[in-house]
Design a protein around this motif. Structure first.
Motif, PDB file in Angstrom:
ATOM      1  N   ARG A 156     -63.897 -62.722  81.089  1.00  0.00           N
ATOM      2  CA  ARG A 156     -64.689 -63.882  81.592  1.00  0.00           C
ATOM      3  C   ARG A 156     -66.225 -64.008  81.010  1.00  0.00           C
ATOM      4  NH1 ARG A 156     -63.268 -68.687  83.728  1.00  0.00           N
ATOM      5  NH2 ARG A 156     -64.794 -68.448  85.199  1.00  0.00           N
ATOM      6  N   LEU A 157     -66.515 -64.999  80.181  1.00  0.00           N
ATOM      7  CA  LEU A 157     -67.866 -65.018  79.595  1.00  0.00           C
ATOM      8  C   LEU A 157     -68.544 -66.317  79.652  1.00  0.00           C
ATOM      9  CD1 LEU A 157     -66.567 -63.175  76.019  1.00  0.00           C
ATOM     10  CD2 LEU A 157     -67.889 -62.268  78.180  1.00  0.00           C
ATOM     11  N   HIS A 158     -69.791 -65.993  80.352  1.00  0.00           N
ATOM     12  CA  HIS A 158     -70.318 -67.396  80.838  1.00  0.00           C
ATOM     13  C   HIS A 158     -69.717 -68.395  81.265  1.00  0.00           C
ATOM     14  CE1 HIS A 158     -73.711 -65.760  78.279  1.00  0.00           C
ATOM     15  NE2 HIS A 158     -72.949 -65.132  77.162  1.00  0.00           N
ATOM     16  N   GLY A 159     -68.799 -67.877  82.346  1.00  0.00           N
ATOM     17  CA  GLY A 159     -68.058 -69.223  82.891  1.00  0.00           C
ATOM     18  C   GLY A 159     -67.046 -69.381  82.347  1.00  0.00           C
ATOM     19  N   LEU A 160     -66.419 -68.849  81.050  1.00  0.00           N
ATOM     20  CA  LEU A 160     -65.261 -69.279  80.425  1.00  0.00           C
ATOM     21  C   LEU A 160     -64.431 -68.304  80.335  1.00  0.00           C
ATOM     22  CD1 LEU A 160     -66.919 -70.348  77.022  1.00  0.00           C
ATOM     23  CD2 LEU A 160     -66.548 -71.636  78.877  1.00  0.00           C
ATOM     24  N   THR A 161     -62.893 -68.444  80.484  1.00  0.00           N
ATOM     25  CA  THR A 161     -61.869 -67.635  79.940  1.00  0.00           C
ATOM     26  C   THR A 161     -61.852 -67.605  78.484  1.00  0.00           C
ATOM     27  OG1 THR A 161     -60.698 -68.329  81.953  1.00  0.00           O
ATOM     28  CG2 THR A 161     -59.633 -67.339  80.227  1.00  0.00           C
ATOM     29  N   VAL A 162     -61.821 -66.546  77.766  1.00  0.00           N
ATOM     30  CA  VAL A 162     -62.031 -66.349  76.471  1.00  0.00           C
ATOM     31  C   VAL A 162     -60.777 -65.499  75.896  1.00  0.00           C
ATOM     32  CG1 VAL A 162     -63.457 -65.479  74.544  1.00  0.00           C
ATOM     33  CG2 VAL A 162     -64.568 -66.498  76.278  1.00  0.00           C
ATOM     34  N   LEU A 163     -60.023 -65.791  74.820  1.00  0.00           N
ATOM     35  CA  LEU A 163     -59.037 -65.304  74.389  1.00  0.00           C
ATOM     36  C   LEU A 163     -59.560 -65.001  72.770  1.00  0.00           C
ATOM     37  CD1 LEU A 163     -56.659 -63.672  73.978  1.00  0.00           C
ATOM     38  CD2 LEU A 163     -55.174 -65.890  73.567  1.00  0.00           C
ATOM     39  N   SER A 164     -59.912 -63.626  72.615  1.00  0.00           N
ATOM     40  CA  SER A 164     -60.275 -63.572  71.225  1.00  0.00           C
ATOM     41  C   SER A 164     -59.683 -62.653  70.221  1.00  0.00           C
ATOM     42  CB  SER A 164     -61.945 -63.203  71.120  1.00  0.00           C
ATOM     43  OG  SER A 164     -62.535 -62.796  69.777  1.00  0.00           O
ATOM     44  N   TRP A 165     -59.921 -62.184  69.063  1.00  0.00           N
ATOM     45  CA  TRP A 165     -59.375 -61.215  68.373  1.00  0.00           C
ATOM     46  C   TRP A 165     -60.387 -59.875  68.541  1.00  0.00           C
ATOM     47  CZ3 TRP A 165     -54.663 -61.178  66.084  1.00  0.00           C
ATOM     48  CH2 TRP A 165     -54.072 -62.488  65.682  1.00  0.00           C
ATOM     49  N   ASP A 166     -59.601 -58.578  68.455  1.00  0.00           N
ATOM     50  CA  ASP A 166     -60.457 -57.466  68.441  1.00  0.00           C
ATOM     51  C   ASP A 166     -60.870 -57.475  66.871  1.00  0.00           C
ATOM     52  OD1 ASP A 166     -58.180 -56.431  67.012  1.00  0.00           O
ATOM     53  OD2 ASP A 166     -57.558 -55.322  69.054  1.00  0.00           O
ATOM     54  N   ARG A 167     -61.481 -56.108  66.719  1.00  0.00           N
ATOM     55  CA  ARG A 167     -62.155 -55.605  65.299  1.00  0.00           C
ATOM     56  C   ARG A 167     -61.106 -54.924  64.580  1.00  0.00           C
ATOM     57  NH1 ARG A 167     -64.370 -59.074  68.173  1.00  0.00           N
ATOM     58  NH2 ARG A 167     -64.920 -57.552  69.778  1.00  0.00           N
ATOM     59  N   GLY A 168     -59.838 -54.614  65.118  1.00  0.00           N
ATOM     60  CA  GLY A 168     -58.958 -53.862  64.542  1.00  0.00           C
ATOM     61  C   GLY A 168     -58.046 -54.520  63.394  1.00  0.00           C
ATOM     62  N   PRO A 169     -57.452 -53.495  62.864  1.00  0.00           N
ATOM     63  CA  PRO A 169     -56.391 -54.320  61.804  1.00  0.00           C
ATOM     64  C   PRO A 169     -55.132 -54.687  62.185  1.00  0.00           C
ATOM     65  CG  PRO A 169     -56.449 -52.260  61.430  1.00  0.00           C
ATOM     66  CD  PRO A 169     -57.187 -52.283  62.662  1.00  0.00           C
ATOM     67  N   GLY A 170     -54.978 -55.154  63.432  1.00  0.00           N
ATOM     68  CA  GLY A 170     -53.718 -55.228  64.115  1.00  0.00           C
ATOM     69  C   GLY A 170     -52.674 -56.443  63.338  1.00  0.00           C
ATOM     70  N   PRO A 171     -51.624 -56.302  63.511  1.00  0.00           N
ATOM     71  CA  PRO A 171     -50.767 -57.488  63.010  1.00  0.00           C
ATOM     72  C   PRO A 171     -51.050 -58.833  63.494  1.00  0.00           C
ATOM     73  CG  PRO A 171     -49.323 -56.264  64.446  1.00  0.00           C
ATOM     74  CD  PRO A 171     -50.714 -55.452  64.450  1.00  0.00           C
ATOM     75  N   GLY A 172     -50.856 -59.944  62.973  1.00  0.00           N
ATOM     76  CA  GLY A 172     -50.812 -61.418  63.573  1.00  0.00           C
ATOM     77  C   GLY A 172     -49.833 -61.378  64.666  1.00  0.00           C
ATOM     78  N   VAL A 173     -50.163 -62.622  65.341  1.00  0.00           N
ATOM     79  CA  VAL A 173     -49.419 -62.836  66.637  1.00  0.00           C
ATOM     80  C   VAL A 173     -48.306 -64.048  65.923  1.00  0.00           C
ATOM     81  CG1 VAL A 173     -49.563 -64.217  68.705  1.00  0.00           C
ATOM     82  CG2 VAL A 173     -51.134 -62.420  68.182  1.00  0.00           C
ATOM     83  N   PRO A 174     -46.983 -63.875  66.578  1.00  0.00           N
ATOM     84  CA  PRO A 174     -45.977 -64.715  66.232  1.00  0.00           C
ATOM     85  C   PRO A 174     -46.348 -65.996  66.553  1.00  0.00           C
ATOM     86  CG  PRO A 174     -45.302 -62.655  66.810  1.00  0.00           C
ATOM     87  CD  PRO A 174     -46.544 -62.511  67.046  1.00  0.00           C
ATOM     88  N   GLN A 175     -45.667 -67.192  66.108  1.00  0.00           N
ATOM     89  CA  GLN A 175     -45.866 -68.602  66.436  1.00  0.00           C
ATOM     90  C   GLN A 175     -45.258 -68.770  67.647  1.00  0.00           C
ATOM     91  OE1 GLN A 175     -43.924 -70.908  63.512  1.00  0.00           O
ATOM     92  NE2 GLN A 175     -44.676 -73.016  64.491  1.00  0.00           N
ATOM     93  N   GLU A 176     -44.282 -67.976  68.353  1.00  0.00           N
ATOM     94  CA  GLU A 176     -43.614 -68.213  69.439  1.00  0.00           C
ATOM     95  C   GLU A 176     -44.543 -67.817  70.573  1.00  0.00           C
ATOM     96  OE1 GLU A 176     -39.803 -67.070  72.187  1.00  0.00           O
ATOM     97  OE2 GLU A 176     -39.825 -66.493  70.197  1.00  0.00           O
ATOM     98  N   ALA A 177     -45.433 -66.454  70.185  1.00  0.00           N
ATOM     99  CA  ALA A 177     -46.434 -65.796  71.250  1.00  0.00           C
ATOM    100  C   ALA A 177     -47.489 -66.607  71.463  1.00  0.00           C
ATOM    101  CB  ALA A 177     -46.928 -64.541  70.968  1.00  0.00           C
ATOM    102  N   THR A 178     -48.026 -67.589  70.091  1.00  0.00           N
ATOM    103  CA  THR A 178     -48.998 -68.365  70.155  1.00  0.00           C
ATOM    104  C   THR A 178     -48.809 -69.672  71.149  1.00  0.00           C
ATOM    105  OG1 THR A 178     -49.589 -67.878  68.171  1.00  0.00           O
ATOM    106  CG2 THR A 178     -50.473 -69.898  68.846  1.00  0.00           C
ATOM    107  N   ARG A 179     -47.442 -70.057  71.140  1.00  0.00           N
ATOM    108  CA  ARG A 179     -47.064 -71.230  71.807  1.00  0.00           C
ATOM    109  C   ARG A 179     -47.096 -71.025  73.321  1.00  0.00           C
ATOM    110  NH1 ARG A 179     -41.969 -71.377  70.180  1.00  0.00           N
ATOM    111  NH2 ARG A 179     -42.594 -72.839  68.353  1.00  0.00           N
ATOM    112  N   ALA A 180     -46.553 -69.736  73.777  1.00  0.00           N
ATOM    113  CA  ALA A 180     -46.718 -69.605  75.043  1.00  0.00           C
ATOM    114  C   ALA A 180     -47.952 -69.081  75.519  1.00  0.00           C
ATOM    115  CB  ALA A 180     -45.851 -68.105  75.135  1.00  0.00           C
ATOM    116  N   ILE A 181     -48.693 -68.618  74.828  1.00  0.00           N
ATOM    117  CA  ILE A 181     -50.302 -68.257  75.405  1.00  0.00           C
ATOM    118  C   ILE A 181     -51.081 -69.598  75.427  1.00  0.00           C
ATOM    119  CG2 ILE A 181     -52.159 -67.066  74.993  1.00  0.00           C
ATOM    120  CD1 ILE A 181     -49.781 -65.215  76.124  1.00  0.00           C
ATOM    121  N   VAL A 182     -51.303 -70.437  74.707  1.00  0.00           N
ATOM    122  CA  VAL A 182     -52.029 -71.433  74.493  1.00  0.00           C
ATOM    123  C   VAL A 182     -51.457 -72.686  75.514  1.00  0.00           C
ATOM    124  CG1 VAL A 182     -53.128 -73.452  73.066  1.00  0.00           C
ATOM    125  CG2 VAL A 182     -52.859 -71.160  72.111  1.00  0.00           C
TER     126      VAL A 182
END
Length: 368
Positions: free
Chosen positions: A207-233
């Motif tokens: 929670r930043l400045h009153g917002l719910t924030v979903l960001s990437w970290d600074r690691g080299p991890g793999p991308g997020v599958p399309q199905e996961a993006t659909r569910a989360i957003v």
């Protein structure tokens, strides 16, 4: 209006169920119980008049569709005609007269309709506003605008989420000074599937400045599958009045999925020839994904071209013009929150979100 209003009036989260068919009603009540939502049940057409405009979702049984239509109720969105008879050829005529935008048959559509009920239990439901922001070129200021829109909505009293859909952008939480804030990031959610609880997800994110924030970290991890993006957003949109998604410029299935979850796309175009040419290609990529795609022109143009002509040259309607704001870049680098200080950026966001909230309210027959 000086600040955006939530696009779903409080206290109107109950769906309206209009049917006298006992077996159909039993099925609908079971789905509502699964979704943890309490419907308003109307067994007679004339009783539907009071809740017709204000209910966020109207489910009309095929048995009462003609009766409801006879009262000449105003056309509205989110009307579902439901039937249990797959052989009923007259159901499509009933859908037209009642103004239904969806026709579903049970039990085939049980999962879909349960999800619609659950949208209401999650909070804002189908009425929540999703805005995707993308730059015509690198350095256009799309991430800054995305942050500012979300910050402005939160400060105006709404619930807002900010989603970073660019795994190579460095993490949008940095723009909000929250890179060290505990909470989940995209790599933690790569395994998400199906329906995600919006409340639990929001509680686990920074929670930043009153917002719910979903960001990437600074690691080299793999991308997020399309199905996961659909569910989360989708889960975040159900939980917040406004969800703003920062989209990368290059084609990417997961980014397209996040973009497709939004009802409105903004292409930020610096007022220069190369940016306009680039915006044409960005628009070609994204126009099939979101029908309502508009330009935000960051001016002024060196050639003094009006903002509406720049937008027209890119093949987009104009959403507005961002005037120069001296010192903004330096202020953000020093920790200022985009949209958090007086100036053209903050003013643009307030006016734009107020206009969008009023448009949604007018479209759905709600008082703004």
């Amino acid at each position: 209006m000086s600040a955006p209003s939530p696009v779903c009036p409080p206290g109107l989260g109950r769906p309206l169920v209009v049917t006298a068919d006992v077996r159909l009603l039993d099925e609908l009540l079971r789905m509502c119980a699964v979704a943890n939502v309490e419907p308003e049940i109307v067994p007679q057409p004339q009783l539907a008049c009071e809740g017709w405009v204000v209910s966020p979702l109207v489910v009309v049984g095929a048995d009462l569709a003609d009766g409801v239509a006879s009262f000449g109720l105003p056309r509205r969105k989110d009307v579902v005609l439901v039937s249990a008879d797959l052989d009923d050829a007259d159901v499509w005529r009933r859908a037209v007269v009642v103004g239904a935008d969806h026709v579903v048959f049970l039990p085939d559509a049980e999962a879909w309709l349960t999800d619609r009920f659950a949208d209401l239990a999650d909070g804002t439901g189908a009425a929540a506003l999703g805005i995707a922001v993308v730059g015509a070129r690198g350095g256009a200021g799309a991430s800054t605008l995305a942050c500012a829109l979300a910050v402005t909505a939160a400060r105006g009293g709404g619930t807002a989420a900010l989603v970073d859909a660019d795994p190579f952008g460095g993490g949008i939480d940095i723009l909000l000074g929250g890179e060290a804030e505990p909470g989940l990031r995209w790599p933690d959610l790569a395994g998400a599937r199906g329906r995600v609880d919006g409340g639990a997800l929001s509680a686990a994110l920074p929670r930043l400045h009153g917002l719910t924030v979903l960001s990437w970290d600074r690691g080299p991890g793999p991308g997020v599958p399309q199905e996961a993006t659909r569910a989360i957003v989708s889960a975040l949109r159900r939980r917040h009045d406004l969800t703003v998604v920062d989209i990368p410029r290059r084609p990417d299935p997961a980014a397209e999925e996040a973009f497709g979850q939004c009802v409105l796309g903004l292409v930020v175009i610096p007022a220069e020839l190369r940016a306009v040419a680039a915006a044409v290609h960005v628009a070609e990529w994204l126009r099939p994904v979101v029908a309502d795609l508009r330009a935000v022109v960051r001016g002024p143009s060196p050639s003094r071209l009006p903002a509406d002509e720049i937008a027209a040259n890119a093949g987009l309607p104009l959403a507005g013009e961002l005037r120069p704001e001296p010192g903004l870049t330096e202020a953000v680098e020093e920790g200022a929150v985009p949209g958090g200080r007086k100036g053209p950026l903050s003013r643009f966001c307030r006016e734009f979100l107020a206009a969008e909230a009023a448009a949604v309210a007018a479209e759905r027959g709600w008082a703004a």
